[in-house]
Scaffold this motif. Sequence first.
Motif, mmCIF file in Angstrom:
data_model
loop_
_atom_site.group_PDB
_atom_site.id
_atom_site.type_symbol
_atom_site.label_atom_id
_atom_site.label_comp_id
_atom_site.label_asym_id
_atom_site.label_seq_id
_atom_site.Cartn_x
_atom_site.Cartn_y
_atom_site.Cartn_z
ATOM 1 N N GLY A 191 0.789 -1.218 0.000
ATOM 2 C CA GLY A 191 0.000 0.000 0.000
ATOM 3 C C GLY A 191 0.822 1.268 0.000
ATOM 4 O O GLY A 191 2.056 1.259 -0.031
ATOM 5 N N LEU A 192 0.104 2.374 0.010
ATOM 6 C CA LEU A 192 0.677 3.718 0.002
ATOM 7 C C LEU A 192 0.727 4.253 1.420
ATOM 8 O O LEU A 192 -0.266 4.209 2.152
ATOM 9 C CB LEU A 192 -0.191 4.626 -0.864
ATOM 10 C CG LEU A 192 0.096 6.135 -0.817
ATOM 11 C CD1 LEU A 192 1.427 6.440 -1.471
ATOM 12 C CD2 LEU A 192 -1.032 6.906 -1.496
ATOM 13 N N ILE A 193 1.880 4.769 1.850
ATOM 14 C CA ILE A 193 2.027 5.353 3.177
ATOM 15 C C ILE A 193 1.440 6.765 3.166
ATOM 16 O O ILE A 193 1.931 7.650 2.466
ATOM 17 C CB ILE A 193 3.501 5.398 3.603
ATOM 18 C CG1 ILE A 193 4.062 3.980 3.720
ATOM 19 C CG2 ILE A 193 3.652 6.144 4.928
ATOM 20 C CD1 ILE A 193 5.544 3.929 4.020
ATOM 21 N N GLN A 251 -2.563 2.804 2.925
ATOM 22 C CA GLN A 251 -3.801 2.688 2.157
ATOM 23 C C GLN A 251 -3.605 1.659 1.055
ATOM 24 O O GLN A 251 -2.687 1.757 0.245
ATOM 25 C CB GLN A 251 -4.166 4.032 1.540
ATOM 26 C CG GLN A 251 -5.339 3.985 0.575
ATOM 27 C CD GLN A 251 -5.594 5.327 -0.069
ATOM 28 O OE1 GLN A 251 -5.732 6.339 0.613
ATOM 29 N NE2 GLN A 251 -5.637 5.353 -1.384
ATOM 30 N N GLY A 252 -4.495 0.667 1.018
ATOM 31 C CA GLY A 252 -4.427 -0.362 -0.012
ATOM 32 C C GLY A 252 -5.089 0.084 -1.296
ATOM 33 O O GLY A 252 -5.464 1.252 -1.471
ATOM 34 N N ALA A 253 -5.248 -0.845 -2.213
ATOM 35 C CA ALA A 253 -5.795 -0.537 -3.531
ATOM 36 C C ALA A 253 -7.237 -0.051 -3.421
ATOM 37 O O ALA A 253 -8.028 -0.577 -2.634
ATOM 38 C CB ALA A 253 -5.744 -1.783 -4.414
ATOM 39 N N LYS A 254 -7.580 0.941 -4.227
ATOM 40 C CA LYS A 254 -8.959 1.422 -4.284
ATOM 41 C C LYS A 254 -9.823 0.434 -5.067
ATOM 42 O O LYS A 254 -9.365 -0.208 -6.007
ATOM 43 C CB LYS A 254 -9.022 2.808 -4.924
ATOM 44 C CG LYS A 254 -8.418 3.903 -4.050
ATOM 45 C CD LYS A 254 -8.676 5.272 -4.631
ATOM 46 C CE LYS A 254 -8.169 6.359 -3.701
ATOM 47 N NZ LYS A 254 -8.484 7.716 -4.205
ATOM 48 N N PHE A 281 -7.287 -0.037 4.996
ATOM 49 C CA PHE A 281 -6.269 0.729 5.703
ATOM 50 C C PHE A 281 -5.735 -0.089 6.872
ATOM 51 O O PHE A 281 -6.493 -0.764 7.569
ATOM 52 C CB PHE A 281 -6.841 2.050 6.223
ATOM 53 C CG PHE A 281 -7.304 2.963 5.128
ATOM 54 C CD1 PHE A 281 -6.464 3.919 4.590
ATOM 55 C CD2 PHE A 281 -8.591 2.850 4.622
ATOM 56 C CE1 PHE A 281 -6.890 4.744 3.567
ATOM 57 C CE2 PHE A 281 -9.029 3.673 3.601
ATOM 58 C CZ PHE A 281 -8.169 4.623 3.075
ATOM 59 N N VAL A 282 -4.409 -0.011 7.082
ATOM 60 C CA VAL A 282 -3.791 -0.701 8.208
ATOM 61 C C VAL A 282 -2.744 0.204 8.850
ATOM 62 O O VAL A 282 -2.262 1.164 8.250
ATOM 63 C CB VAL A 282 -3.108 -2.031 7.793
ATOM 64 C CG1 VAL A 282 -4.099 -2.992 7.169
ATOM 65 C CG2 VAL A 282 -1.928 -1.766 6.864
ATOM 66 N N GLY A 341 -11.158 2.451 8.679
ATOM 67 C CA GLY A 341 -11.335 3.398 7.591
ATOM 68 C C GLY A 341 -10.139 4.304 7.446
ATOM 69 O O GLY A 341 -9.097 4.115 8.080
ATOM 70 N N ASP A 342 -10.285 5.322 6.610
ATOM 71 C CA ASP A 342 -9.226 6.272 6.285
ATOM 72 C C ASP A 342 -9.065 7.270 7.414
ATOM 73 O O ASP A 342 -9.952 8.059 7.681
ATOM 74 C CB ASP A 342 -9.617 6.986 4.978
ATOM 75 C CG ASP A 342 -8.658 8.094 4.617
ATOM 76 O OD1 ASP A 342 -7.628 8.229 5.289
ATOM 77 O OD2 ASP A 342 -8.938 8.816 3.652
#
Length: 361
Positions: free
Chosen positions: A265-267, A284-287, A296-297, A317-318
């Motif tokens: 994912g994206l930091i 954030q993982g893939a949309k 989100f993790v 969530g975000d």
Amino acid sequence: MTRTEDRLRDAFGAAARSMPNGSLDPLTVPSRRRRRPWTVPAAVAAGLAAVVIGGTAVGGAIPRAVHSGPAAGAAGPRHVLAIRDGRAVVENATAQGLTKAASLGGRYEAVVATGDGRTFFLAGKASGASYAFYRLTLAADGTPSAPERVPGGTVRLDSGFGKPENLAASPDGSRLAVVGTAGGRPEAVVIDVRTGGRRTWSTSGGSVTSATWAPDNRTLGFVHTPGGPSGRAVLRLLDTGRPGTDLLSSRVLRPAEVTGTRVNGLINVFVLNPDGRTATAQLQGAKHGPDDDASFVLATLSTADGRPTGRVVRLPGDSFFVKSDGSGAHFLQLVDGRPGRVDGDAFAWLSRAADYDDLAW
């Protein structure tokens, strides 16, 4: 608009300001959860597309097989200082959630804590995009002192300045760091809270977010997204004890994308942990889906090589938000205005209310 969308809007805006007027066609970016859409220039969007879709580009969604249950007891800080609808309040933190303990006068936009868990700094608008800072302490029972103005005047940045992820206090409470954009240039400003002295580092084009201090009270971490068609976000570490004013004299810790068997994912935002060896990042993982939903993790990364190590905790969530306590064992989250916490490998909500702008412990 979510904090991720706020960050992307700021990045697009900063890049757009660096390009000639009248040379760009508008592109509409889809909003999430039926929020109103916002527009960005098409050429800028193409240049930053790798950042926007980083979770997809690096090979798939974040795994969902992680713990997400009640927090482990009432361990951790006893109080938080929160901003709710612009007002600062002290709240008791227990295993059952948050309960109000005291209120402070004035209006504020952000709050950060030092390593002792008792000293806090508030950011409030002085005028326009200028911000002033205030220091206060909490007694053992949570009683707050009166906020005292930090010397040195105000700081002005064009965008993103008042957001919580762009303000950080050094663990020993001696310095504040704020990052954002001034006149189209990314900047980091460090303020000595005792003397009011300050230093500024800047560069051309792009954006800078996610201020965080290392335990040495000298190294400042942040996320930098360069401008231009090849701009890809990276995590950087700046030695604020060295001479110079170039923001890019900092070293790259790692790209703001994670790939691997455990997490991808994206930091969005990260903090340097008190152990000096790891960082904790929200990814954030893939949309996916018609509303561009994503997973989100919260994950632990090595500061030696930037690789994921240790826990991976699924988030609801975000949040684009992570605040650590002085021990580095307890983390606050803020998901669409609702606060939660991560203890060990578990997430738990702290309140049903969703009117929180910021909080720290």
